[in-house]
Design an enzyme around this catalytic site. Structure first.
Site, mmCIF file in Angstrom:
data_model
loop_
_atom_site.group_PDB
_atom_site.id
_atom_site.type_symbol
_atom_site.label_atom_id
_atom_site.label_comp_id
_atom_site.label_asym_id
_atom_site.label_seq_id
_atom_site.Cartn_x
_atom_site.Cartn_y
_atom_site.Cartn_z
ATOM 1 N N HIS A 47 -2.820 -1.841 5.810
ATOM 2 C CA HIS A 47 -1.525 -1.233 5.503
ATOM 3 C C HIS A 47 -1.752 -0.111 4.501
ATOM 4 C CE1 HIS A 47 1.140 -4.924 6.653
ATOM 5 N NE2 HIS A 47 0.208 -4.679 7.552
ATOM 6 N N GLU A 49 -0.420 0.562 1.723
ATOM 7 C CA GLU A 49 -0.493 0.114 0.335
ATOM 8 C C GLU A 49 -1.871 -0.430 -0.013
ATOM 9 O OE1 GLU A 49 1.784 -0.641 2.679
ATOM 10 O OE2 GLU A 49 3.576 -1.522 1.764
ATOM 11 N N CYS A 77 5.493 -5.501 2.383
ATOM 12 C CA CYS A 77 5.531 -6.835 2.965
ATOM 13 C C CYS A 77 4.927 -7.828 1.962
ATOM 14 C CB CYS A 77 4.732 -6.858 4.265
ATOM 15 S SG CYS A 77 2.942 -6.658 4.026
ATOM 16 N N CYS A 80 1.245 -7.041 0.956
ATOM 17 C CA CYS A 80 1.114 -5.891 0.072
ATOM 18 C C CYS A 80 1.707 -6.160 -1.303
ATOM 19 C CB CYS A 80 1.748 -4.663 0.714
ATOM 20 S SG CYS A 80 0.845 -4.159 2.201
#
Length: 144
Positions: A47, A49, A77, A80
């Protein structure tokens, strides 16, 4: 946030869900800019992040990103949000809320959980309309 939006656009153009993230040092220096890459990298943890945290850690030579701020186009999410806690970032600025998987305020409140061993301040809604439109357009194209 505009830098994060640029990263999100580039990820979307590459077929990834358009999410971008930037880590900013306490002195205002940009340590990293990354976009989503799970499809390209065959890595479910890629992701924006997480990639931005990894790159910022490498830039600082430390996995602890004390006093740094992560700016991201979509509410993080659970994975993260947990990574932000473990990285000891000071704060989070995000654009669009994520009603399906947001773990800051929308679906869960990871940063406010009593079991969290570090507190991360957070602020959402920054350029939210632009961030949400990018995601909406991406998924609308996929449905056509």
């Amino acid at each position: 946030m505009r830098m994060a939006l640029e990263e999100a656009r580039a990820s979307g153009a590459a077929g990834e869900v358009p999410v971008g993230a930037v880590v900013v040092a306490p002195d205002g220096r940009v340590l990293s800019c990354c976009g989503n890459a799970p499809v390209r990298s065959s890595d479910p943890t890629a992701h924006a992040e997480v990639l931005a945290l990894r790159a910022a850690g490498a830039a600082l030579g430390n996995y602890r990103l004390n006093q740094c701020v992560l700016v991201v186009t979509l509410e993080p999410c659970a994975m993260c949000a947990a990574a932000l806690i473990h990285a000891r970032v000071a704060g989070l600025v995000y654009g669009a809320a994520d009603a399906l998987a947001g773990a800051v305020v929308s679906r869960a409140e990871y940063f406010d959980a009593q079991c969290a061993n570090h507190r991360v301040w957070h602020m959402g809604g920054v350029l939210a309309d632009q961030c949400a439109a990018l995601l909406h357009d991406f998924f609308a194209q996929r449905r056509d």
